[in-house]
Scaffold this active site. Structure first.
Site, short mmCIF file in Angstrom:
data_model
loop_
_atom_site.label_atom_id
_atom_site.label_comp_id
_atom_site.label_asym_id
_atom_site.label_seq_id
_atom_site.Cartn_x
_atom_site.Cartn_y
_atom_site.Cartn_z
N ARG A 150 0.86 -1.20 0.00
CA ARG A 150 0.00 0.00 0.00
C ARG A 150 0.89 1.25 0.00
O ARG A 150 1.76 1.39 0.87
CB ARG A 150 -0.89 -0.02 1.24
CG ARG A 150 -1.87 1.11 1.32
CD ARG A 150 -2.76 0.96 2.53
NE ARG A 150 -3.67 -0.17 2.40
CZ ARG A 150 -4.25 -0.79 3.44
NH1 ARG A 150 -4.00 -0.40 4.66
NH2 ARG A 150 -5.07 -1.80 3.23
N GLU A 212 -0.73 -7.35 -4.83
CA GLU A 212 -1.79 -6.34 -4.91
C GLU A 212 -1.23 -4.99 -4.50
O GLU A 212 -0.67 -4.86 -3.41
CB GLU A 212 -2.97 -6.70 -4.00
CG GLU A 212 -4.12 -5.69 -4.19
CD GLU A 212 -5.21 -5.82 -3.14
OE1 GLU A 212 -6.35 -6.11 -3.51
OE2 GLU A 212 -4.91 -5.63 -1.94
N GLU A 227 -12.55 3.41 8.83
CA GLU A 227 -13.70 2.61 8.39
C GLU A 227 -13.45 1.13 8.66
O GLU A 227 -14.33 0.41 9.09
CB GLU A 227 -13.92 2.85 6.88
CG GLU A 227 -15.23 2.28 6.36
CD GLU A 227 -15.07 0.92 5.71
OE1 GLU A 227 -16.08 0.37 5.27
OE2 GLU A 227 -13.95 0.38 5.65
P1 0O2 Z 1 -6.88 -6.44 3.96
O1 0O2 Z 1 -6.57 -7.20 5.16
O2 0O2 Z 1 -6.84 -4.95 4.15
O3 0O2 Z 1 -6.09 -6.83 2.76
P2 0O2 Z 1 -11.29 -9.70 -2.97
O4 0O2 Z 1 -9.91 -9.11 -2.74
O5 0O2 Z 1 -11.38 -10.47 -4.26
O6 0O2 Z 1 -11.80 -10.43 -1.78
P3 0O2 Z 1 -12.52 -7.33 -3.85
O7 0O2 Z 1 -13.54 -6.53 -3.10
O8 0O2 Z 1 -12.82 -7.63 -5.27
O9 0O2 Z 1 -12.33 -8.62 -3.02
O10 0O2 Z 1 -11.11 -6.66 -3.84
P4 0O2 Z 1 -10.83 -5.14 -3.82
O11 0O2 Z 1 -12.06 -4.37 -4.10
O12 0O2 Z 1 -9.68 -4.93 -4.75
O13 0O2 Z 1 -10.44 -4.89 -2.29
C1 0O2 Z 1 -9.43 -5.58 -1.68
C2 0O2 Z 1 -8.80 -4.78 -0.56
O14 0O2 Z 1 -9.06 -3.38 -0.68
C3 0O2 Z 1 -9.31 -5.14 0.82
O15 0O2 Z 1 -8.60 -6.23 1.26
C4 0O2 Z 1 -9.05 -3.88 1.60
O16 0O2 Z 1 -7.67 -3.79 1.96
C5 0O2 Z 1 -9.32 -2.81 0.60
N1 0O2 Z 1 -10.75 -2.43 0.60
C6 0O2 Z 1 -11.67 -2.71 -0.34
N2 0O2 Z 1 -12.85 -2.17 -0.03
C7 0O2 Z 1 -12.69 -1.54 1.14
C8 0O2 Z 1 -13.57 -0.78 1.98
O17 0O2 Z 1 -14.74 -0.60 1.72
N3 0O2 Z 1 -13.03 -0.27 3.14
C9 0O2 Z 1 -11.72 -0.44 3.48
N4 0O2 Z 1 -11.29 0.10 4.62
N5 0O2 Z 1 -10.87 -1.17 2.72
C10 0O2 Z 1 -11.34 -1.71 1.57
P5 0O2 Z 1 -9.13 -7.19 2.40
O18 0O2 Z 1 -8.68 -8.55 2.05
O19 0O2 Z 1 -10.59 -6.97 2.62
O20 0O2 Z 1 -8.40 -6.75 3.68
#
Ligand code: 0O2
Length: 297
Positions: A150, A212, A227
């Site tokens: 990040r 990622e 959040e």
């Molecule tokens: P962590 O522990 O932070 O890594 P997927 O990755 O396939 O399950 P998605 O939603 O397609 O799901 O992936 P996306 O949209 O690329 O989001 C993945 C990551 O972005 C999340 O990882 C979060 O880190 C961040 N993220 C996405 N949406 C939100 C949100 O609404 N709020 C916050 N605070 N972070 C978000 P993880 O695995 O959820 O968690």
């Protein structure tokens, strides 16, 4: 398939994920020690459970469950190691960019950088949630955020500029881009996401590793961190009134970003010399032409 990697189906090891949890009992009538104590058990700081205590050491080592667990642990750590190296490669690229920016330009677009390797528990959680085949091959293909980096930037334009500078490097392959800055999530979440593939040079060959990337501004990062805390505090069941407030604050943060960016440009304009020549690094800098061109209008 990756060089030197033998994909292996986890169920073939006869250790169902669910059973190998804390407090559950394993096969061969041997109770599994509580998970966090496995290391301590190995190092001798924690006494083994009674049933293991009464078994001669040589026999314990031969118990199929324990040796398979050791094998699985070894495979898992080898599997995760590549992702850790993938993170290291990306971090090196970012450090080079940061240092070069400090040297060549007065404005360093990168505020701070974080990275994380997904924990085995969280990988297992995702396998269950997405009903994936629990084999290393399938995990590698389907879970693309095991390695995460990040980058928090000062301004929105910087986020796009850093994204371009990284993804235009010839050894990086961009697999997917999700621009939540241009198209925020319904809850207000903003960030620029990309799944990239980077080569990692191991002793037995080159391994492409997916990482990622999340690139965002300080304001976006501030909002997302809070959040995230609130989301976990309510175990995902955030009251609707609070949800509305959160989305509103995300919009306020976005507005702050726009205002700060405008201010930044005003300061840059003040620093331009009377002949109109820029004396500071700015998006119009010819050296950076074409970079950051994806900034939303
Ligand atoms: P962590 O522990 O932070 O890594 P997927 O990755 O396939 O399950 P998605 O939603 O397609 O799901 O992936 P996306 O949209 O690329 O989001 C993945 C990551 O972005 C999340 O990882 C979060 O880190 C961040 N993220 C996405 N949406 C939100 C949100 O609404 N709020 C916050 N605070 N972070 C978000 P993880 O695995 O959820 O968690």
């Amino acid at each position: 398939m990756l060089v030197g990697w033998h994909a292996r189906s986890l169920p073939a090891l006869n250790i169902p994920f669910k059973r190998a949890r804390r407090g559950d009992s394993g096969g061969a009538g041997v109770p599994l020690p509580p998970e966090p104590q496995l290391d301590a058990l190995e190092s001798g700081t924690v006494k083994p459970p009674r049933s293991l205590e009464s078994t001669p050491v040589a026999d314990v080592a031969n118990l199929p469950l324990l040796s398979e667990m050791a094998k699985l642990r070894e495979e898992l750590s080898r599997f995760l190691m590549r992702y850790k190296f993938g993170i290291d490669e990306v971090l090196t690229k970012i450090t080079i960019l940061q240092e070069e920016f400090l040297h060549l330009h007065e404005h360093n677009p990168i505020e701070h950088v974080n990275s994380r390797l997904k924990s085995p528990e969280s990988i297992i959680g995702k396998i269950e949630r997405k009903s994936l085949d629990p084999s290393f091959d399938s995990i590698r293909r389907s879970i693309t955020d095991i390695a995460g980096v990040r980058i928090t930037c000062s301004f929105i334009a910087d986020a796009y500029r850093v994204f371009d500078l990284l993804t235009q490097q010839s050894d990086i392959r961009v697999l997917e881009v999700k621009d939540y800055i241009k198209d925020p999530k319904p809850n207000g979440y903003r960030s620029l996401h990309a799944i990239i593939e980077i080569p990692v040079f191991m002793s037995d060959g080159v391994v492409p590793v997916t990482v990622e990337l999340q690139i965002r501004t300080i304001a976006m990062d501030f909002w997302a961190s809070l959040e995230h805390k609130i989301y976990y505090k309510y175990d995902g069941q955030v009251p609707s009134a609070l949800l509305g407030n959160l989305t509103e604050t995300a919009d306020i943060a976005a507005n702050l970003d726009l205002r700060m960016e405008r201010l930044h440009h005003e300061v840059l304009a003040l620093n331009s010399d009377p002949s109109g020549q820029e004396t500071r690094d700015r998006p119009g800098d010819p050296k950076l032409k074409g970079i950051g061109s994806s900034v939303p209008g």
